[in-house]
Design a protein around this motif. Sequence first.
Motif, PDB file in Angstrom:
ATOM      1  N   HIS A  31       0.860  -1.182   0.000  1.00  0.00           N
ATOM      2  CA  HIS A  31       0.000   0.000   0.000  1.00  0.00           C
ATOM      3  C   HIS A  31       0.896   1.230   0.000  1.00  0.00           C
ATOM      4  O   HIS A  31       2.014   1.181   0.507  1.00  0.00           O
ATOM      5  CB  HIS A  31      -0.880   0.052   1.260  1.00  0.00           C
ATOM      6  N   ASP A  32       0.388   2.338  -0.506  1.00  0.00           N
ATOM      7  CA  ASP A  32       1.164   3.578  -0.499  1.00  0.00           C
ATOM      8  C   ASP A  32       0.863   4.410   0.752  1.00  0.00           C
ATOM      9  O   ASP A  32       1.106   5.610   0.801  1.00  0.00           O
ATOM     10  CB  ASP A  32       0.924   4.389  -1.776  1.00  0.00           C
ATOM     11  N   PHE A  33       0.351   3.762   1.795  1.00  0.00           N
ATOM     12  CA  PHE A  33       0.058   4.404   3.071  1.00  0.00           C
ATOM     13  C   PHE A  33       0.400   3.433   4.191  1.00  0.00           C
ATOM     14  O   PHE A  33       0.456   2.222   3.983  1.00  0.00           O
ATOM     15  CB  PHE A  33      -1.426   4.808   3.154  1.00  0.00           C
ATOM     16  N   SER A  34       0.672   3.987   5.368  1.00  0.00           N
ATOM     17  CA  SER A  34       0.907   3.160   6.554  1.00  0.00           C
ATOM     18  C   SER A  34      -0.429   2.820   7.192  1.00  0.00           C
ATOM     19  O   SER A  34      -1.399   3.571   7.060  1.00  0.00           O
ATOM     20  CB  SER A  34       1.784   3.909   7.555  1.00  0.00           C
ATOM     21  N   VAL A  35      -0.474   1.695   7.911  1.00  0.00           N
ATOM     22  CA  VAL A  35      -1.699   1.230   8.558  1.00  0.00           C
ATOM     23  C   VAL A  35      -1.396   0.877  10.010  1.00  0.00           C
ATOM     24  O   VAL A  35      -0.346   0.308  10.315  1.00  0.00           O
ATOM     25  CB  VAL A  35      -2.255  -0.020   7.839  1.00  0.00           C
ATOM     26  N   ALA A  65       4.107   1.938   5.078  1.00  0.00           N
ATOM     27  CA  ALA A  65       3.815   2.069   3.646  1.00  0.00           C
ATOM     28  C   ALA A  65       4.891   1.336   2.850  1.00  0.00           C
ATOM     29  O   ALA A  65       6.070   1.389   3.192  1.00  0.00           O
ATOM     30  CB  ALA A  65       3.779   3.542   3.256  1.00  0.00           C
ATOM     31  N   GLY A  66       4.468   0.637   1.807  1.00  0.00           N
ATOM     32  CA  GLY A  66       5.395  -0.063   0.932  1.00  0.00           C
ATOM     33  C   GLY A  66       5.806  -1.444   1.396  1.00  0.00           C
ATOM     34  O   GLY A  66       6.503  -2.158   0.665  1.00  0.00           O
ATOM     35  N   ALA A  67       5.396  -1.859   2.598  1.00  0.00           N
ATOM     36  CA  ALA A  67       5.758  -3.183   3.110  1.00  0.00           C
ATOM     37  C   ALA A  67       4.956  -4.268   2.373  1.00  0.00           C
ATOM     38  O   ALA A  67       3.727  -4.199   2.319  1.00  0.00           O
ATOM     39  CB  ALA A  67       5.504  -3.261   4.599  1.00  0.00           C
ATOM     40  N   LYS A  68       5.649  -5.253   1.818  1.00  0.00           N
ATOM     41  CA  LYS A  68       4.967  -6.365   1.140  1.00  0.00           C
ATOM     42  C   LYS A  68       4.294  -7.240   2.189  1.00  0.00           C
ATOM     43  O   LYS A  68       4.912  -7.605   3.204  1.00  0.00           O
ATOM     44  CB  LYS A  68       5.967  -7.205   0.346  1.00  0.00           C
ATOM     45  N   HIS A  69       3.033  -7.596   1.934  1.00  0.00           N
ATOM     46  CA  HIS A  69       2.285  -8.391   2.906  1.00  0.00           C
ATOM     47  C   HIS A  69       1.063  -9.052   2.285  1.00  0.00           C
ATOM     48  O   HIS A  69       0.651  -8.718   1.178  1.00  0.00           O
ATOM     49  CB  HIS A  69       1.836  -7.499   4.072  1.00  0.00           C
ATOM     50  N   VAL A  70       0.486  -9.974   3.057  1.00  0.00           N
ATOM     51  CA  VAL A  70      -0.785 -10.622   2.730  1.00  0.00           C
ATOM     52  C   VAL A  70      -1.597 -10.654   4.022  1.00  0.00           C
ATOM     53  O   VAL A  70      -1.069 -11.006   5.076  1.00  0.00           O
ATOM     54  CB  VAL A  70      -0.592 -12.074   2.238  1.00  0.00           C
ATOM     55  N   GLU A  71      -2.878 -10.262   3.945  1.00  0.00           N
ATOM     56  CA  GLU A  71      -3.774 -10.403   5.091  1.00  0.00           C
ATOM     57  C   GLU A  71      -4.406 -11.781   5.025  1.00  0.00           C
ATOM     58  O   GLU A  71      -4.898 -12.194   3.978  1.00  0.00           O
ATOM     59  CB  GLU A  71      -4.884  -9.350   5.070  1.00  0.00           C
ATOM     60  N   ARG A  72      -4.407 -12.481   6.155  1.00  0.00           N
ATOM     61  CA  ARG A  72      -5.016 -13.805   6.235  1.00  0.00           C
ATOM     62  C   ARG A  72      -5.880 -13.894   7.486  1.00  0.00           C
ATOM     63  O   ARG A  72      -5.662 -13.155   8.439  1.00  0.00           O
ATOM     64  CB  ARG A  72      -3.933 -14.896   6.313  1.00  0.00           C
ATOM     65  N   ILE A  80     -11.504  -5.991  12.420  1.00  0.00           N
ATOM     66  CA  ILE A  80     -10.445  -5.100  12.871  1.00  0.00           C
ATOM     67  C   ILE A  80     -10.928  -3.652  12.816  1.00  0.00           C
ATOM     68  O   ILE A  80     -11.871  -3.326  12.100  1.00  0.00           O
ATOM     69  CB  ILE A  80      -9.170  -5.265  12.011  1.00  0.00           C
ATOM     70  N   LEU A  81     -10.249  -2.813  13.583  1.00  0.00           N
ATOM     71  CA  LEU A  81     -10.417  -1.369  13.494  1.00  0.00           C
ATOM     72  C   LEU A  81      -9.092  -0.844  12.979  1.00  0.00           C
ATOM     73  O   LEU A  81      -8.058  -1.074  13.610  1.00  0.00           O
ATOM     74  CB  LEU A  81     -10.730  -0.776  14.873  1.00  0.00           C
ATOM     75  N   LEU A  82      -9.105  -0.204  11.790  1.00  0.00           N
ATOM     76  CA  LEU A  82      -7.849   0.225  11.184  1.00  0.00           C
ATOM     77  C   LEU A  82      -7.877   1.688  10.815  1.00  0.00           C
ATOM     78  O   LEU A  82      -8.934   2.274  10.600  1.00  0.00           O
ATOM     79  CB  LEU A  82      -7.518  -0.624   9.962  1.00  0.00           C
ATOM     80  N   ALA A  83      -6.692   2.262  10.740  1.00  0.00           N
ATOM     81  CA  ALA A  83      -6.536   3.649  10.325  1.00  0.00           C
ATOM     82  C   ALA A  83      -5.312   3.758   9.425  1.00  0.00           C
ATOM     83  O   ALA A  83      -4.395   2.949   9.507  1.00  0.00           O
ATOM     84  CB  ALA A  83      -6.387   4.555  11.536  1.00  0.00           C
ATOM     85  N   LYS A  84      -5.330   4.781   8.572  1.00  0.00           N
ATOM     86  CA  LYS A  84      -4.243   4.976   7.594  1.00  0.00           C
ATOM     87  C   LYS A  84      -3.578   6.327   7.794  1.00  0.00           C
ATOM     88  O   LYS A  84      -4.177   7.256   8.313  1.00  0.00           O
ATOM     89  CB  LYS A  84      -4.822   4.942   6.170  1.00  0.00           C
ATOM     90  N   LYS A  85      -2.327   6.417   7.308  1.00  0.00           N
ATOM     91  CA  LYS A  85      -1.659   7.724   7.230  1.00  0.00           C
ATOM     92  C   LYS A  85      -0.667   7.701   6.084  1.00  0.00           C
ATOM     93  O   LYS A  85      -0.286   6.660   5.596  1.00  0.00           O
ATOM     94  CB  LYS A  85      -0.979   8.134   8.530  1.00  0.00           C
TER      95      LYS A  85
END
Length: 85
Positions: A31-35, A65-72, A80-85
């Motif tokens: 993603h181009d944002f942090s979570v 931001a930019g970290a490669k990942h997969v949600e499982r 979840i409760l999430l926020a971005k920046k």
Amino acid sequence: EQFRQLLREKGFGEGQFKEYLPNTDGPMHTHDFSVMLIVVGGEFMLAQESGVTTYRPGEICELAAGAKHVERTGSSGARILLAKK
């Protein structure tokens, strides 16, 4: 409320709830944002190149931001409760 305060302190936006279906597993992506998120139900797993970390209710996860990942998720899915920046 403590989590929402932490979001503000770290400069994240307002949190939003997100539901994941049971046994979710997608492609590796970025993603181009942090979570920052907190698990409120079920089991949320974050798979990265370094391994898989499992988060349970009350546990907080922060992803740059930019970290490669997969949600499982497991057999019960996750909320979840999430926020971005």
